[in-house]
Design a protein around this motif. Structure first.
Motif, PDB file in Angstrom:
ATOM      1  N   ILE A  77      14.877  19.348 -15.702  1.00  0.00           N
ATOM      2  CA  ILE A  77      16.162  19.790 -15.151  1.00  0.00           C
ATOM      3  C   ILE A  77      15.941  20.723 -13.964  1.00  0.00           C
ATOM      4  CG2 ILE A  77      18.281  21.063 -15.658  1.00  0.00           C
ATOM      5  CD1 ILE A  77      17.973  20.144 -18.569  1.00  0.00           C
ATOM      6  N   GLN A  78      14.950  21.597 -14.088  1.00  0.00           N
ATOM      7  CA  GLN A  78      14.682  22.569 -13.009  1.00  0.00           C
ATOM      8  C   GLN A  78      14.102  21.894 -11.770  1.00  0.00           C
ATOM      9  OE1 GLN A  78      12.118  25.259 -15.166  1.00  0.00           O
ATOM     10  NE2 GLN A  78      13.771  26.711 -15.551  1.00  0.00           N
ATOM     11  N   GLU A  79      13.118  21.019 -11.989  1.00  0.00           N
ATOM     12  CA  GLU A  79      12.386  20.430 -10.868  1.00  0.00           C
ATOM     13  C   GLU A  79      13.012  19.130 -10.367  1.00  0.00           C
ATOM     14  OE1 GLU A  79       9.963  22.105  -9.572  1.00  0.00           O
ATOM     15  OE2 GLU A  79       9.969  23.642 -11.145  1.00  0.00           O
ATOM     16  N   LYS A  80      13.882  18.532 -11.183  1.00  0.00           N
ATOM     17  CA  LYS A  80      14.464  17.226 -10.866  1.00  0.00           C
ATOM     18  C   LYS A  80      13.374  16.181 -10.641  1.00  0.00           C
ATOM     19  CE  LYS A  80      18.687  19.161  -8.852  1.00  0.00           C
ATOM     20  NZ  LYS A  80      19.442  18.993 -10.097  1.00  0.00           N
ATOM     21  N   GLN A  81      12.322  16.299 -11.424  1.00  0.00           N
ATOM     22  CA  GLN A  81      11.211  15.351 -11.379  1.00  0.00           C
ATOM     23  C   GLN A  81      10.722  15.095 -12.797  1.00  0.00           C
ATOM     24  OE1 GLN A  81       8.354  17.295  -8.778  1.00  0.00           O
ATOM     25  NE2 GLN A  81       8.990  16.027  -7.047  1.00  0.00           N
ATOM     26  N   ILE A  82      10.288  13.871 -13.058  1.00  0.00           N
ATOM     27  CA  ILE A  82       9.711  13.571 -14.363  1.00  0.00           C
ATOM     28  C   ILE A  82       8.278  13.073 -14.165  1.00  0.00           C
ATOM     29  CG2 ILE A  82      11.929  13.040 -15.427  1.00  0.00           C
ATOM     30  CD1 ILE A  82       9.731  10.121 -14.884  1.00  0.00           C
ATOM     31  N   ARG A  83       7.517  13.155 -15.232  1.00  0.00           N
ATOM     32  CA  ARG A  83       6.157  12.622 -15.224  1.00  0.00           C
ATOM     33  C   ARG A  83       5.996  11.787 -16.475  1.00  0.00           C
ATOM     34  NH1 ARG A  83       1.716  17.038 -15.331  1.00  0.00           N
ATOM     35  NH2 ARG A  83       2.599  17.470 -13.273  1.00  0.00           N
ATOM     36  N   ARG A  84       5.699  10.514 -16.316  1.00  0.00           N
ATOM     37  CA  ARG A  84       5.512   9.656 -17.469  1.00  0.00           C
ATOM     38  C   ARG A  84       4.323  10.124 -18.308  1.00  0.00           C
ATOM     39  NH1 ARG A  84       5.692   3.963 -14.183  1.00  0.00           N
ATOM     40  NH2 ARG A  84       7.874   4.052 -13.480  1.00  0.00           N
ATOM     41  N   LEU A 119      12.286   9.464 -23.272  1.00  0.00           N
ATOM     42  CA  LEU A 119      13.014  10.171 -22.211  1.00  0.00           C
ATOM     43  C   LEU A 119      12.371  10.004 -20.844  1.00  0.00           C
ATOM     44  CD1 LEU A 119      13.848  13.507 -24.078  1.00  0.00           C
ATOM     45  CD2 LEU A 119      15.447  11.677 -23.512  1.00  0.00           C
ATOM     46  N   PHE A 120      11.023  10.091 -20.786  1.00  0.00           N
ATOM     47  CA  PHE A 120      10.332  10.152 -19.494  1.00  0.00           C
ATOM     48  C   PHE A 120       9.477   8.920 -19.206  1.00  0.00           C
ATOM     49  CE2 PHE A 120      10.279  14.623 -21.276  1.00  0.00           C
ATOM     50  CZ  PHE A 120      11.516  14.950 -20.746  1.00  0.00           C
ATOM     51  N   GLY A 121       9.291   8.044 -20.203  1.00  0.00           N
ATOM     52  CA  GLY A 121       8.484   6.852 -20.008  1.00  0.00           C
ATOM     53  C   GLY A 121       7.011   7.095 -20.268  1.00  0.00           C
ATOM     54  N   HIS A 122       6.218   6.030 -20.226  1.00  0.00           N
ATOM     55  CA  HIS A 122       4.761   6.181 -20.397  1.00  0.00           C
ATOM     56  C   HIS A 122       4.032   5.094 -19.629  1.00  0.00           C
ATOM     57  CE1 HIS A 122       5.612   3.430 -23.949  1.00  0.00           C
ATOM     58  NE2 HIS A 122       4.673   2.752 -23.312  1.00  0.00           N
ATOM     59  N   GLU A 123       2.753   5.359 -19.402  1.00  0.00           N
ATOM     60  CA  GLU A 123       1.900   4.399 -18.728  1.00  0.00           C
ATOM     61  C   GLU A 123       1.151   3.554 -19.760  1.00  0.00           C
ATOM     62  OE1 GLU A 123       1.815   3.774 -15.608  1.00  0.00           O
ATOM     63  OE2 GLU A 123       2.915   5.492 -14.790  1.00  0.00           O
ATOM     64  N   ILE A 178       7.805  11.813 -10.341  1.00  0.00           N
ATOM     65  CA  ILE A 178       8.839  10.879  -9.885  1.00  0.00           C
ATOM     66  C   ILE A 178      10.171  11.625  -9.789  1.00  0.00           C
ATOM     67  CG2 ILE A 178      10.081   8.747 -10.402  1.00  0.00           C
ATOM     68  CD1 ILE A 178       7.642   7.876 -12.050  1.00  0.00           C
ATOM     69  N   ALA A 179      10.778  11.628  -8.614  1.00  0.00           N
ATOM     70  CA  ALA A 179      12.057  12.328  -8.415  1.00  0.00           C
ATOM     71  C   ALA A 179      13.184  11.573  -9.116  1.00  0.00           C
ATOM     72  CB  ALA A 179      12.353  12.464  -6.932  1.00  0.00           C
ATOM     73  N   VAL A 180      14.058  12.318  -9.807  1.00  0.00           N
ATOM     74  CA  VAL A 180      15.213  11.707 -10.466  1.00  0.00           C
ATOM     75  C   VAL A 180      16.468  12.511 -10.123  1.00  0.00           C
ATOM     76  CG1 VAL A 180      13.995  10.633 -12.397  1.00  0.00           C
ATOM     77  CG2 VAL A 180      14.729  13.011 -12.593  1.00  0.00           C
ATOM     78  N   ASP A 181      17.553  11.786  -9.951  1.00  0.00           N
ATOM     79  CA  ASP A 181      18.856  12.414  -9.676  1.00  0.00           C
ATOM     80  C   ASP A 181      19.824  11.941 -10.749  1.00  0.00           C
ATOM     81  OD1 ASP A 181      21.211  13.456  -8.626  1.00  0.00           O
ATOM     82  OD2 ASP A 181      21.477  11.765  -7.236  1.00  0.00           O
ATOM     83  N   VAL A 240      11.047  21.989 -24.064  1.00  0.00           N
ATOM     84  CA  VAL A 240      10.308  22.634 -22.972  1.00  0.00           C
ATOM     85  C   VAL A 240      10.140  21.654 -21.809  1.00  0.00           C
ATOM     86  CG1 VAL A 240       8.141  23.744 -22.308  1.00  0.00           C
ATOM     87  CG2 VAL A 240       9.084  24.127 -24.596  1.00  0.00           C
ATOM     88  N   ALA A 241       9.744  20.430 -22.120  1.00  0.00           N
ATOM     89  CA  ALA A 241       9.562  19.415 -21.079  1.00  0.00           C
ATOM     90  C   ALA A 241      10.887  19.082 -20.410  1.00  0.00           C
ATOM     91  CB  ALA A 241       8.935  18.160 -21.699  1.00  0.00           C
ATOM     92  N   LEU A 242      11.960  19.038 -21.197  1.00  0.00           N
ATOM     93  CA  LEU A 242      13.281  18.723 -20.650  1.00  0.00           C
ATOM     94  C   LEU A 242      13.747  19.807 -19.688  1.00  0.00           C
ATOM     95  CD1 LEU A 242      15.700  16.822 -20.644  1.00  0.00           C
ATOM     96  CD2 LEU A 242      16.562  17.998 -22.665  1.00  0.00           C
TER      97      LEU A 242
END
Length: 486
Positions: free
Chosen positions: A272-279, A225-229, A286-289, A266-268
């Motif tokens: 949704i609230q912050e409109k940001q994800i963290r790999r 869902l959010f990716g990884h490094e 990282i901002a997502v729309d 919980v992470a999802l």
């Protein structure tokens, strides 16, 4: 601020039109009856009235006359179904500004409302399609997906009332940016509906990313869902872009959302609230729309009650819910539409003339429960088309075992003579099943065993399941498969 009154006996249309027009700067009120509309008009002046032609207590023609008598300056736009278009044209001649056909398209409504309020004194010029000429010109323009759906075929529309209601809801919510929950049984076409919503939104030129949450393990869900490094966990040999980043600017479709692990929920919620994800393995935000569409064959509210699904996440998703009716509730007209479409597709796939169904097969289709819904129907058609020689009708022999068994097991109970011994009445007569086929033999034995146990426990299904050493759900599935109605 211009005031608009919405008169429609369908509460969901009143609600959605009120919200949509309210978002565009109009003051809206709504009612479901003509009598209440006239009462409200006496108490408050309205600049425009959107009025359904068919109401429970009156019709649009009478209501138009009453409105014009009470408030001649109020603009009236008629909402009409396809069958009432000619009447609506006559109403325009009698003083309505214009009419609009169902299913409703919010952008079309907004354009017409703005135009009517700019020039309230003059009727709208009638487009060519308003003339009572070709029926095809009057028919509502149903949304079509830009890409193929349902394994490469275009979306097939039904004509039953449940199908029409589905299209009405879809066309209202698609142009908005609401999060949508799509609820329906397995095989009803939830992803196809999600595609239609995306293709008729302002995001249609952006990505549509679908994720099957049921296939996500607890360990890999966050990465998908959010990716990884690179190096964030064993096996992370490179940086991965997650589904939310891929869908940036577009739509993300989360299928079978109820199966998402609780900690990933919980992470999802945070995303949704912050409109940001963290790999995974990164500290960078990282901002997502994205627009969220989720689907489930399980009632999410019930999942919340059982503690399987977070209540706060449910309410984040639940801006609008679409229920897709199962195939067995959509009537013969829908069944025929789907069958015709799938027969045509199968003929093209197999490069042979489109097959036809025998009357016996049609009867079997009409009486079958279709637990797999549209997906099951399509697979049955493809299989039967493959087994049927070119130029021949599809016969019952080309149907799957469970459909043939269900058809033949209905016959003995009605045809069994009253004088037959009890054990003979219970024995299913399955002439289309090969007695040398182990599956057929097992099916007959299973039928007899279940019937005998049900009689032994006086048809108490809980006790029957215990004696058969299976759970109740399994028993009910077998009762449906074997068409045992007790």
């Amino acid at each position: 601020m211009k005031r608009i009154l919405i008169v429609d006996d369908e509460i969901n249309i009143c609600t959605l039109l009120s919200r949509f027009l309210g978002k565009h700067g109009f003051k809206t009120e709504s009612t479901m009856t003509g009598a209440q509309a006239l009462k409200m008009l006496k108490e408050t002046p309205f600049d425009l009235i959107l009025c359904d032609y068919r109401l429970k207590d009156t019709d649009g023609a009478q209501l138009l006359n009453d409105i014009r008598a009470l408030s001649p300056q109020t603009v009236v736009i008629i909402i009409t179904g396809y069958s009432d278009v000619r009447i609506a044209v006559d109403m325009v001649k009698n003083g309505a500004y214009d009419y609009i056909s169902k299913p409703l398209y919010p952008d079309e409504i907004l354009a017409l409302v703005n135009k009517a309020l700019e020039h309230p004194g003059s009727p709208a010029p009638q487009p060519a399609q308003a003339a009572p000429a070709a029926p095809a010109a009057d028919a509502p323009h149903r949304p079509q997906p830009s890409g193929g759906t349902q394994n490469g075929g275009q979306y097939v529309y039904g004509e039953s009332e449940p199908s029409r209601q589905l299209i009405r809801e879809l066309t209202l919510v698609a142009p908005t940016d609401y999060s949508v929950i799509i609820f329906g049984e397995t095989g009803t076409g939830k992803e196809s509906v999600a595609h239609l919503i995306h293709d008729h939104s302002s995001r249609k030129s952006q990505p549509f990313i679908a994720i099957d949450c049921g296939a996500l393990s607890r360990e890999l869900a966050a990465s998908e869902l959010f990716g990884h490094e690179k190096g964030s966990f064993t096996g992370a040999i490179g940086t991965k872009i997650g589904a939310f980043e891929q869908a940036h600017g577009g739509t993300i479709f989360l299928d079978e959302i109820a199966n998402l692990p609780y900690d990933v929920q919980v992470a999802l919620l945070r995303v949704i609230q912050e409109k940001q994800i963290r790999r995974v393995g990164s500290m960078k935000e990282i901002a997502v729309d994205v627009r969220l569409i989720v689907a489930s064959n399980e009632n999410l509210f019930e999942a919340v009650q059982k503690g399987k699904f977070r209540e706060d996440l449910f309410h984040r998703f639940n801006e609008f819910t679409i229920h897709i009716p199962p195939l067995r509730e959509r009537g013969d007209e829908d069944l025929r539409s789907f069958v015709d479409a799938f027969l045509s597709q199968a003929g093209k796939e197999l490069n042979k003339p489109e097959a036809a169904l025998s009357e016996e097969v049609w009867e079997c289709f009409r009486n079958y429960d279709w637990p797999g819904n549209i997906r099951e129907l399509k697979n049955v058609i493809r299989r039967a088309s493959l087994l049927t020689p070119a130029g021949k009708e599809i016969s019952v022999a080309a149907l799957p075992l469970e459909m043939k068994a269900g058809k033949m097991m209905r016959q003995p109970a009605a045809a069994a003579p009253e004088t037959a011994p009890a054990n003979q009445q219970d024995e299913p007569n399955l002439p289309l099943l090969d007695d040398n086929d182990l599956k057929s033999v097992a099916l007959k034995a299973e039928y007899n065993k279940i019937i005998n146990v049900l009689k032994e426990v006086k048809y108490n299904k809980t006790k029957a399941a215990q004696l058969l050493n299976i759970d109740r759900k399994t028993l009910y599935n077998k009762l449906r498969l074997l068409n045992i109605n007790y």
